[in-house]
Design an enzyme around this catalytic site. Structure first.
Site, PDB file in Angstrom:
ATOM      1  N   HIS A 449     -28.623 -88.705  98.672  1.00 17.04           N
ATOM      2  CA  HIS A 449     -29.733 -88.618  99.669  1.00 17.04           C
ATOM      3  C   HIS A 449     -30.053 -87.124 100.198  1.00 17.04           C
ATOM      4  O   HIS A 449     -31.092 -86.794 100.110  1.00 17.04           O
ATOM      5  CB  HIS A 449     -29.295 -89.507 101.084  1.00 17.04           C
ATOM      6  CG  HIS A 449     -29.637 -91.026 100.605  1.00 17.04           C
ATOM      7  ND1 HIS A 449     -29.055 -91.856 101.418  1.00 17.04           N
ATOM      8  CD2 HIS A 449     -30.492 -91.438 100.053  1.00 17.04           C
ATOM      9  CE1 HIS A 449     -29.314 -93.171 100.850  1.00 17.04           C
ATOM     10  NE2 HIS A 449     -30.453 -93.006 100.003  1.00 17.04           N
ATOM     11  N   CYS A 760     -41.125 -92.572  83.145  1.00 11.43           N
ATOM     12  CA  CYS A 760     -40.892 -92.237  84.617  1.00 11.43           C
ATOM     13  C   CYS A 760     -39.585 -91.986  84.591  1.00 11.43           C
ATOM     14  O   CYS A 760     -39.204 -91.866  85.710  1.00 11.43           O
ATOM     15  CB  CYS A 760     -41.092 -93.756  85.152  1.00 11.43           C
ATOM     16  SG  CYS A 760     -39.975 -95.033  84.761  1.00 11.43           S
TER      17      CYS A 760
HETATM   18  C1  PEP Z   1     -34.545 -94.646  84.040  1.00  9.30           C
HETATM   19  O1  PEP Z   1     -33.246 -95.102  83.675  1.00  9.30           O
HETATM   20  O2  PEP Z   1     -35.215 -93.414  83.360  1.00  9.30           O
HETATM   21  C2  PEP Z   1     -35.258 -95.004  85.324  1.00  9.30           C
HETATM   22  C3  PEP Z   1     -36.347 -94.436  85.568  1.00  9.30           C
HETATM   23  O3  PEP Z   1     -34.755 -95.870  86.113  1.00  9.30           O
HETATM   24  P1  PEP Z   1     -33.408 -95.401  87.048  1.00  9.30           P
HETATM   25  O4  PEP Z   1     -33.498 -93.854  87.037  1.00  9.30           O
HETATM   26  O5  PEP Z   1     -34.062 -95.923  88.339  1.00  9.30           O
HETATM   27  O6  PEP Z   1     -32.375 -96.194  86.211  1.00  9.30           O
END
Ligand code: PEP
Ligand code: MG
Length: 830
Positions: A449, A760
């Site tokens: 955080h 993402c």
């Molecule tokens: C990923 O795995 O790239 C993703 C965006 O999900 P998280 O980081 O929340 O696992």
């Protein structure tokens, strides 16, 4: 990591963990991660006591002893005995490739690391460690050991090299030489010498150096000890001489390195850096200030009146809530802290301790905190593991409320680079951005955080820097939060380079109002910048930063750090607050990505041997239909009037997608049956973060309305390298061609089926990778908004055709470093 594998590894055996850590840090200042170094130091459970342990040493040898072998350096008496015993515990093959050396542990480790990084053989590295005291002895005018004597005169130099580095004696008529004066105020000290050795090793040439001013040398350019024996100070004239096929090139490069710190022709990043974990982009340079905590000592005393003591604890919890409330106001983290302050696992546990053991409130709460922190520490998921800092944050606030003491604060003074030890969220929130140039957290990681807060405050930061930054010392520091580079007491050349990077960033920073979430490549093609958010204040900041939409809303925040499942209305309320921040813009809401390692207490999940491959993400949601459908109903209700889309995490089969679609239908029907207003229909897409999903994207396109590539998980699963693993950072790199090839497969499947494809994962906001992604055909990048500037800069002036050519090149190289280099090379002028 792959580089380290082919080199001689080092094992540091010491009675003191601190000594071994500091020695490793010094050695890594010279070589970064190029050499595998393992510590076997201290005794007791966590190595905090003084002592050595043969089994720990044996394990350390096994860890670093690859085909090139390992050299073991030891401190005093018992360490040697333990190391000898350790050799009885390891495989004879490994013993044959292991050398125990009598070299001094500190000087020996540094010299040996440099020799190993330059490709030295096992015997050369061991010899280098053994001879490490020679320059010191020579400099102090003490009796010189055989090596120092050997390197002190030209004639003997040849003899010594004949023993240690066979190529050295062969001087021919075709020698190339140059003389130059040392400009560095510190002379030819260890770091430039280490750089010189590493560079020299790359040439097919035999290279020597001689101090013309003092008459010392020549010595081979392959040994740190030998170079130190030159005693080269500022102003001394050095003669570099090389023979062999690449003699001229070697002399040109090394002369430039000695004169300017880096060859004039090179456009590589500044020298002498070492990498920590990138946390928040930006470059900082300035005086070092250590963030010191003043947590009062907690006495182990008993009390006469447990009921009154329990009441005292309750009042302290209220005070701590106020204190943390004022520090964390307006952040998405506050809720989690407030939840911890009334978590029965902490509060009930502490109160029952007070009643049972009649201990004082601070002691009781501290014990409960330790127990909770230990649970977090053992979790496999790095995101959840990082929550341990929150638990300590809350614990410290309560202890301060009970016993007095102030929250950690910076001393008065000019803006500085703050060095912290596992920065807590409230400490991060209290940092005054006007006084803090940047943050180096010696512990911590990118998902804590505190890291999230630093990113949203725009404070450049790195974490996990214990190996690069010792816990004391250092007057100035520099860091690049985008690359993770850290410099303690940077030399003048590095300082200039950092100032140049800062100026470039300042020049390129643009006001958020200038952004509409779209950037145009030179050819006119548009690339969209979307935001990854996790809560309402994140969402507001992302909107202000000019994000086109929310590309990934991680809903885990709603479920974490609490003792019971959030109610449907509570979820809808919080989601509505987030959606309101992006009214009129597209919002991609991901269903709960928990389970396995993200073990929410109220889910009562079974322990798993390999949680990141266990019942997580969509697998968990489908195993808990009530949980999933409650979340889907909350999303649909909050989504009324908004352009929301649902995203399913960790999909590995088509059946999972159709099952979620069916659940979504049921959620809609249930709401319709009660007349509840809600959004319908909604597009439903999938995260592509498991290799099977990437490879089957053409089939999945029949079920999914869009694809969002999660490069974080996709990288970890493709390379079998745990994300956030402190030692696998280099391996778990989304620029690896294997990951890029999967991205290409998804883009192709998406285009064929007319399904939008975005990225993402962190790679979208990584300026070294984003251009490759765009070159592969991605036009929608979703990232932390603090990365927008860097990504815009990385794409500025490029056309799609150029990026496609670079991406094509990156698909065909061996590893991530080469893929990143393809991009870097294309940006170099000329
Ligand atoms: C990923 O795995 O790239 C993703 C965006 O999900 P998280 O980081 O929340 O696992
Ligand atoms: Mg993921």
């Amino acid at each position: 990591m792959s580089g380290a594998a082919g080199r001689v590894g080092l094992v540091l055996v010491s009675h003191s963990r601190a000594l071994a850590e500091a020695t490793e840090a010094l050695a890594r200042q010279m070589t970064g991660e190029a050499v595998a170094i393992a510590r076997a130091a201290g005794a007791g459970d966590d190595g905090a006591e003084l002592g050595t342990d043969a089994t720990v040493i044996a394990a350390a040898i096994e860890r670093v002893c690859g085909p090139a072998g390992a050299v073991v350096l030891m401190d005093i008496g018992g360490a040697i005995l333990s190391a000898e015993t350790a050799l009885e515990l390891v495989d004879p093959d490994i013993v044959a490739r292991t050398r125990l050396t009598d070299g001094p542990i500190v000087e020996g480790a540094i010299a040996a690391a440099v020799r190993s990084a330059a490709g030295g053989t096992l015997d050369q590295v061991a010899a280098e460690a053994r001879l490490a005291l020679a320059p010191k002895a020579a400099q102090l005018g003490e009796a010189e050991g055989p090596a120092a004597a050997a390197w002190a005169t030209p004639a003997a130099a040849a003899a010594s090299v004949a023993a240690g580095a066979a190529a050295f004696t062969a001087a021919t008529d075709a020698a190339v030489a140059v003389e130059l004066a040392i400009a560095d105020p510190s002379g030819l000290h260890a770091r430039p010498a280490a750089r010189l050795i590493t560079r020299a090793a790359a040439f097919d040439a035999t290279i020597t150096l001689e101090n013309v001013t003092t008459g010392r040398g020549p010595v081979p350019a392959s040994s740190l000890i030998a170079l130190a024996s030159l005693g080269a100070r500022r102003g001394d004239v050095l003669r570099l001489r090389a023979t062999g096929r690449q003699a001229a090139k070697a002399i040109e490069t090394l002369a430039a390195l000695l004169q300017h710190g880096a060859p004039a022709v090179a456009t590589a990043p500044p020298p002498a850096s070492s990498h920590a974990i990138p946390v928040a982009p930006g470059v900082a340079l300035g005086p070092v200030v250590r963030l010191v905590r003043s947590i009062p000592e907690v006495p182990e005393t008993t009390v006469d009146d447990p009921a009154a003591e329990a009441e005292r604890l309750r009042r302290a919890l209220d005070l701590a809530a106020q204190d943390l409330g004022s520090a964390l106001r307006g952040t998405d983290i506050l809720d989690a802290h407030q939840a911890l302050l009334c978590d029965p696992a902490l509060v009930d546990e502490a109160i029952s301790r007070i009643e049972r053991e009649r201990c004082n409130a601070a002691w009781a709460f501290r014990q409960a905190i330790h127990a909770a922190a230990a649970i977090y520490r053992q979790l496999d998921d790095p995101y959840l593991r990082a929550r341990e800092a929150d638990v300590h944050d809350v614990g410290d606030a309560v202890v301060r409320a009970l016993l007095g003491g102030a929250a950690a604060a910076l001393p008065d003074g000019p803006p500085a680079v703050v060095v912290a030890e596992d920065l807590t969220p409230s400490e991060a929130a209290r940092l005054d951005a006007a006084r803090v140039l940047g943050v180096i957290d010696r512990r911590g990681g990118p998902t804590s955080h505190a890291a999230i807060l630093l990113r949203s405050a725009g404070i450049p930061a790195v974490a996990g820097a214990a190996a690069q930054v010792p816990d004391t010392g250092g007057a100035r520091a520099g860091l690049d939060g985008a690359t993770g580079e850290v410099w303690l007491d940077p030399d003048p050349e590095t300082t200039r380079e950092l100032e140049r990077r800062q100026a470039a960033l300042r020049a390129s920073r643009r006001p958020p109002s200038a952004r509409d979430g779209r950037l145009r490549l030179a050819c006119g093609r548009e690339v969209e910048l979307w935001a990854n958010v996790a809560g309402p204040s994140d969402a507001r900041a992302a909107r202000q930063a000019g994000a086109l939409g929310i590309g990934l809303l991680r809903t885990e925040m709603l479920f974490l750090d609490r003792v019971d499942e959030p109610g449907e209305d509570e979820q809808a309320e919080l989601l509505a607050e987030i959606f309101a921040a992006f009214a009129g813009a597209p919002i991609v809401v991901r269903t709960l990505d928990a389970g396995g390692d993200k073990s929410l207490p109220y889910l009562d999940l079974e322990a798993e041997v390999n949680p990141s491959l266990g019942v997580r993400g969509v697998r968990l949601s489908l195993a808990r239909p009530a949980l999933l459908e409650a979340q889907l109903r909350a999303i649909l209700v909050a989504g009324r009037g908004h352009d929301i889309r649902v995203l399913v995490p960790m999909v590995s089969t088509a059946a999972e997608v159709s099952a979620v679609r069916a659940a979504l239908e049921r959620a809609h029907e249930a709401l319709a049956a009660t007349g509840a207003a809600h959004r319908w229909p909604v597009a439903t897409g999938i995260m592509v973060e498991v290799p099977s999903a990437a490879l089957m994207a053409d089939r999945l396109a029949r079920q999914a309305d869009f694809f969002s590539i999660g490069t974080n998980d996709l990288t970890q699963h493709t390379l079998a390298a745990e994300r956030g693993h402190p030692r696998l950072h280099a391996l778990a790199d989304p620029a690896h061609p294997a990951v890029l090839r999967l991205v290409r497969a998804v883009v192709e499947a998406g285009h064929a089926a007319k399904r939008p494809v975005s990225v993402c994962g962190e790679a979208a906001g990584d300026p070294g990778v984003a251009p490759l992604l765009v070159g592969l055909g991605i036009t929608r990048l979703s990232m932390c908004p603090s990365a927008f500037d860097a990504v815009e800069d990385a794409l500025a002036g490029a056309s799609f055709a150029e990026l496609a050519a670079i991406a094509e090149e990156a698909l065909a190289v061996d590893d991530a470093a080469a893929a990143r280099a393809a991009r870097a090379a294309a940006r170099r002028p000329g």
